[in-house]
Design a protein around this motif. Structure first.
Motif, PDB file in Angstrom:
ATOM      1  N   ALA A  91      -5.404  17.109  -0.645  1.00  0.00           N
ATOM      2  CA  ALA A  91      -4.771  16.204   0.308  1.00  0.00           C
ATOM      3  C   ALA A  91      -5.811  15.423   1.113  1.00  0.00           C
ATOM      4  O   ALA A  91      -5.629  14.231   1.380  1.00  0.00           O
ATOM      5  CB  ALA A  91      -3.860  16.993   1.245  1.00  0.00           C
ATOM      6  N   LEU A  92      -6.896  16.070   1.500  1.00  0.00           N
ATOM      7  CA  LEU A  92      -7.946  15.403   2.280  1.00  0.00           C
ATOM      8  C   LEU A  92      -8.542  14.225   1.515  1.00  0.00           C
ATOM      9  O   LEU A  92      -8.910  13.211   2.110  1.00  0.00           O
ATOM     10  CB  LEU A  92      -9.053  16.412   2.634  1.00  0.00           C
ATOM     11  CG  LEU A  92      -8.700  17.451   3.701  1.00  0.00           C
ATOM     12  CD1 LEU A  92      -9.806  18.485   3.816  1.00  0.00           C
ATOM     13  CD2 LEU A  92      -8.470  16.777   5.052  1.00  0.00           C
ATOM     14  N   GLU A  93      -8.610  14.355   0.197  1.00  0.00           N
ATOM     15  CA  GLU A  93      -9.175  13.281  -0.618  1.00  0.00           C
ATOM     16  C   GLU A  93      -8.260  12.062  -0.671  1.00  0.00           C
ATOM     17  O   GLU A  93      -8.677  10.995  -1.111  1.00  0.00           O
ATOM     18  CB  GLU A  93      -9.432  13.800  -2.038  1.00  0.00           C
ATOM     19  CG  GLU A  93     -10.511  14.875  -2.104  1.00  0.00           C
ATOM     20  CD  GLU A  93     -10.698  15.441  -3.503  1.00  0.00           C
ATOM     21  OE1 GLU A  93      -9.854  15.144  -4.381  1.00  0.00           O
ATOM     22  OE2 GLU A  93     -11.685  16.159  -3.717  1.00  0.00           O
ATOM     23  N   MET A  94      -6.997  12.210  -0.218  1.00  0.00           N
ATOM     24  CA  MET A  94      -6.050  11.097  -0.234  1.00  0.00           C
ATOM     25  C   MET A  94      -6.155  10.224   1.010  1.00  0.00           C
ATOM     26  O   MET A  94      -5.580   9.134   1.046  1.00  0.00           O
ATOM     27  CB  MET A  94      -4.620  11.621  -0.348  1.00  0.00           C
ATOM     28  CG  MET A  94      -4.305  12.320  -1.648  1.00  0.00           C
ATOM     29  SD  MET A  94      -2.557  12.821  -1.691  1.00  0.00           S
ATOM     30  CE  MET A  94      -2.561  13.850  -3.162  1.00  0.00           C
ATOM     31  N   ILE A  95      -6.845  10.694   2.043  1.00  0.00           N
ATOM     32  CA  ILE A  95      -6.946   9.924   3.281  1.00  0.00           C
ATOM     33  C   ILE A  95      -7.557   8.547   2.987  1.00  0.00           C
ATOM     34  O   ILE A  95      -8.586   8.432   2.333  1.00  0.00           O
ATOM     35  CB  ILE A  95      -7.792  10.669   4.329  1.00  0.00           C
ATOM     36  CG1 ILE A  95      -7.080  11.953   4.766  1.00  0.00           C
ATOM     37  CG2 ILE A  95      -8.053   9.784   5.549  1.00  0.00           C
ATOM     38  CD1 ILE A  95      -7.876  12.792   5.748  1.00  0.00           C
ATOM     39  N   GLY A  96      -6.879   7.504   3.475  1.00  0.00           N
ATOM     40  CA  GLY A  96      -7.351   6.142   3.237  1.00  0.00           C
ATOM     41  C   GLY A  96      -6.759   5.522   1.990  1.00  0.00           C
ATOM     42  O   GLY A  96      -6.863   4.303   1.793  1.00  0.00           O
ATOM     43  N   HIS A  97      -6.127   6.323   1.153  1.00  0.00           N
ATOM     44  CA  HIS A  97      -5.494   5.801  -0.061  1.00  0.00           C
ATOM     45  C   HIS A  97      -4.021   5.515   0.205  1.00  0.00           C
ATOM     46  O   HIS A  97      -3.406   6.073   1.108  1.00  0.00           O
ATOM     47  CB  HIS A  97      -5.611   6.810  -1.205  1.00  0.00           C
ATOM     48  CG  HIS A  97      -6.997   6.958  -1.747  1.00  0.00           C
ATOM     49  ND1 HIS A  97      -7.476   6.217  -2.808  1.00  0.00           N
ATOM     50  CD2 HIS A  97      -8.027   7.756  -1.369  1.00  0.00           C
ATOM     51  CE1 HIS A  97      -8.718   6.554  -3.067  1.00  0.00           C
ATOM     52  NE2 HIS A  97      -9.091   7.486  -2.201  1.00  0.00           N
ATOM     53  N   SER A  98      -3.459   4.636  -0.633  1.00  0.00           N
ATOM     54  CA  SER A  98      -2.034   4.346  -0.541  1.00  0.00           C
ATOM     55  C   SER A  98      -1.286   5.188  -1.551  1.00  0.00           C
ATOM     56  O   SER A  98      -1.868   5.642  -2.553  1.00  0.00           O
ATOM     57  CB  SER A  98      -1.781   2.856  -0.808  1.00  0.00           C
ATOM     58  OG  SER A  98      -2.423   2.068   0.175  1.00  0.00           O
ATOM     59  N   THR A 203       1.174  21.746   3.580  1.00  0.00           N
ATOM     60  CA  THR A 203       0.309  20.607   3.856  1.00  0.00           C
ATOM     61  C   THR A 203       1.139  19.336   3.983  1.00  0.00           C
ATOM     62  O   THR A 203       1.980  19.042   3.133  1.00  0.00           O
ATOM     63  CB  THR A 203      -0.720  20.436   2.722  1.00  0.00           C
ATOM     64  OG1 THR A 203      -1.513  21.630   2.631  1.00  0.00           O
ATOM     65  CG2 THR A 203      -1.633  19.254   2.996  1.00  0.00           C
ATOM     66  N   HIS A 204       0.900  18.580   5.057  1.00  0.00           N
ATOM     67  CA  HIS A 204       1.631  17.329   5.290  1.00  0.00           C
ATOM     68  C   HIS A 204       0.653  16.185   5.507  1.00  0.00           C
ATOM     69  O   HIS A 204      -0.457  16.377   6.021  1.00  0.00           O
ATOM     70  CB  HIS A 204       2.557  17.447   6.498  1.00  0.00           C
ATOM     71  CG  HIS A 204       3.753  18.310   6.259  1.00  0.00           C
ATOM     72  ND1 HIS A 204       3.695  19.690   6.313  1.00  0.00           N
ATOM     73  CD2 HIS A 204       5.039  18.008   5.932  1.00  0.00           C
ATOM     74  CE1 HIS A 204       4.884  20.200   6.035  1.00  0.00           C
ATOM     75  NE2 HIS A 204       5.716  19.208   5.803  1.00  0.00           N
ATOM     76  N   LYS A 210       6.194   4.382  10.250  1.00  0.00           N
ATOM     77  CA  LYS A 210       7.330   4.036   9.393  1.00  0.00           C
ATOM     78  C   LYS A 210       7.743   5.202   8.502  1.00  0.00           C
ATOM     79  O   LYS A 210       8.924   5.538   8.400  1.00  0.00           O
ATOM     80  CB  LYS A 210       6.981   2.822   8.537  1.00  0.00           C
ATOM     81  CG  LYS A 210       8.118   2.354   7.639  1.00  0.00           C
ATOM     82  CD  LYS A 210       7.715   1.123   6.864  1.00  0.00           C
ATOM     83  CE  LYS A 210       6.569   1.439   5.918  1.00  0.00           C
ATOM     84  NZ  LYS A 210       6.184   0.282   5.097  1.00  0.00           N
ATOM     85  N   LEU A 211       6.779   5.835   7.851  1.00  0.00           N
ATOM     86  CA  LEU A 211       7.086   6.926   6.912  1.00  0.00           C
ATOM     87  C   LEU A 211       6.907   8.307   7.532  1.00  0.00           C
ATOM     88  O   LEU A 211       7.463   9.280   7.037  1.00  0.00           O
ATOM     89  CB  LEU A 211       6.206   6.795   5.659  1.00  0.00           C
ATOM     90  CG  LEU A 211       6.403   5.506   4.845  1.00  0.00           C
ATOM     91  CD1 LEU A 211       5.452   5.473   3.652  1.00  0.00           C
ATOM     92  CD2 LEU A 211       7.842   5.384   4.382  1.00  0.00           C
ATOM     93  N   GLY A 212       6.108   8.396   8.597  1.00  0.00           N
ATOM     94  CA  GLY A 212       5.926   9.673   9.290  1.00  0.00           C
ATOM     95  C   GLY A 212       5.172  10.706   8.474  1.00  0.00           C
ATOM     96  O   GLY A 212       4.341  10.377   7.606  1.00  0.00           O
ATOM     97  N   LEU A 213       5.470  11.993   8.742  1.00  0.00           N
ATOM     98  CA  LEU A 213       4.822  13.089   8.023  1.00  0.00           C
ATOM     99  C   LEU A 213       5.527  13.321   6.697  1.00  0.00           C
ATOM    100  O   LEU A 213       6.745  13.437   6.637  1.00  0.00           O
ATOM    101  CB  LEU A 213       4.873  14.377   8.859  1.00  0.00           C
ATOM    102  CG  LEU A 213       3.968  14.432  10.094  1.00  0.00           C
ATOM    103  CD1 LEU A 213       4.178  15.754  10.830  1.00  0.00           C
ATOM    104  CD2 LEU A 213       2.501  14.275   9.699  1.00  0.00           C
ATOM    105  N   VAL A 214       4.739  13.399   5.641  1.00  0.00           N
ATOM    106  CA  VAL A 214       5.272  13.570   4.292  1.00  0.00           C
ATOM    107  C   VAL A 214       4.636  14.801   3.663  1.00  0.00           C
ATOM    108  O   VAL A 214       3.424  15.014   3.775  1.00  0.00           O
ATOM    109  CB  VAL A 214       4.964  12.327   3.423  1.00  0.00           C
ATOM    110  CG1 VAL A 214       5.455  12.534   2.005  1.00  0.00           C
ATOM    111  CG2 VAL A 214       5.616  11.100   4.033  1.00  0.00           C
ATOM    112  N   SER A 215       5.447  15.629   3.005  1.00  0.00           N
ATOM    113  CA  SER A 215       4.919  16.805   2.330  1.00  0.00           C
ATOM    114  C   SER A 215       4.052  16.383   1.151  1.00  0.00           C
ATOM    115  O   SER A 215       4.331  15.386   0.474  1.00  0.00           O
ATOM    116  CB  SER A 215       6.073  17.693   1.849  1.00  0.00           C
ATOM    117  OG  SER A 215       5.589  18.741   1.037  1.00  0.00           O
ATOM    118  N   LEU A 216       3.004  17.147   0.897  1.00  0.00           N
ATOM    119  CA  LEU A 216       2.109  16.842  -0.227  1.00  0.00           C
ATOM    120  C   LEU A 216       2.890  16.814  -1.535  1.00  0.00           C
ATOM    121  O   LEU A 216       2.609  16.007  -2.428  1.00  0.00           O
ATOM    122  CB  LEU A 216       0.986  17.886  -0.292  1.00  0.00           C
ATOM    123  CG  LEU A 216      -0.020  17.739  -1.450  1.00  0.00           C
ATOM    124  CD1 LEU A 216      -0.723  16.387  -1.373  1.00  0.00           C
ATOM    125  CD2 LEU A 216      -1.046  18.868  -1.396  1.00  0.00           C
TER     126      LEU A 216
END
Length: 223
Positions: A91-98, A203-204, A210-216
């Motif tokens: 999940a950490l590797e997704m930060i900054g990605h769409s 992990t969220h 707009k989308l808020g917290l999303v489950s992995l």
């Protein structure tokens, strides 16, 4: 040397050591208690009606089974913990990605907007309808054949009246058919992963207001 002095000279036992001994004793208690009960039972058995081998074997099997279950539970907990750690790193590797996540919102910015659909099977056609903040349909777009899985759909901001929609947030729906049969469509919103949090519920990912917290587990595709 008097008794008071002798007691003063005895080494003190730290609370940590005491806690460690207590924890170890508690961990060993179930099996120790079982064996002690079995030995006591054998010592005090009626000489005229002694325990037979089958009964003794059965009781030993019971403690073996309980011990095995405890070890299995411990192993499963370690595996779950390891999996959670692995998913957190992912999940950490997704930060900054769409990414695409379940949702009905679509944001128009500048030249256009994108969203997504998820289909269990391919379809002959799909119809996309976009609504403004008042719930009024402003644009309908017919798509041709769409494959099973996740696909991207785009909107250039044009409305059915020919005008250009203002930048902002809109919603959309999609209907799809294979022949005469209607096929279920899961609509997907597009957003950027800002941060990651991990708690008791898993992990969220924070994908903004707009989308808020999303489950992995809800992430359908990452860009």
């Amino acid at each position: 040397m008097n008794s008071v002095q002798q007691q003063a000279d005895l080494p003190s036992v730290s609370s940590g050591t005491t806690t460690g001994i207590t924890a170890k004793k508690q961990a060993e208690d179930p099996q120790d208690r079982f064996l002690k009960l079995l030995v006591t039972q054998m010592k005090n058995q009626d000489p005229l009606k002694p325990l037979d081998n089958a009964e003794v074997t059965s009781q030993l099997a019971q403690i073996s089974t309980v011990t095995g279950i405890d070890k299995l539970n411990s192993t499963l907990q370690q595996l779950v913990s390891s999996t959670d750690d692995s998913r957190s790193v992912e999940a950490l590797e997704m930060i900054g990605h769409s990414a695409f996540v379940p949702g009905k919102s679509i944001s128009l910015e500048g030249e256009g907007a994108i969203a997504g659909i998820e289909l269990e099977q391919s379809v002959d056609q799909a119809i996309v309808t976009i609504f403004d903040s008042s719930g009024i349909a402003i644009h309908t777009k017919t798509l041709g054949v769409q494959p099973a899985g996740v696909s991207t759909i785009g909107w250039d901001g044009a409305t059915d009246s020919g005008a250009k929609a203002a930048d902002g947030d809109y919603t959309f729906t999609v209907t799809a058919k294979q022949g005469d049969k209607e096929v279920k469509v899961n609509t997907l919103s597009f957003g950027t992963v800002n941060s990651v949090s991990h708690g008791d519920l898993g992990t969220h990912l924070d994908m903004g207001n707009k989308l808020g917290l999303v489950s992995l587990s809800d992430i359908k595709q990452v860009f």
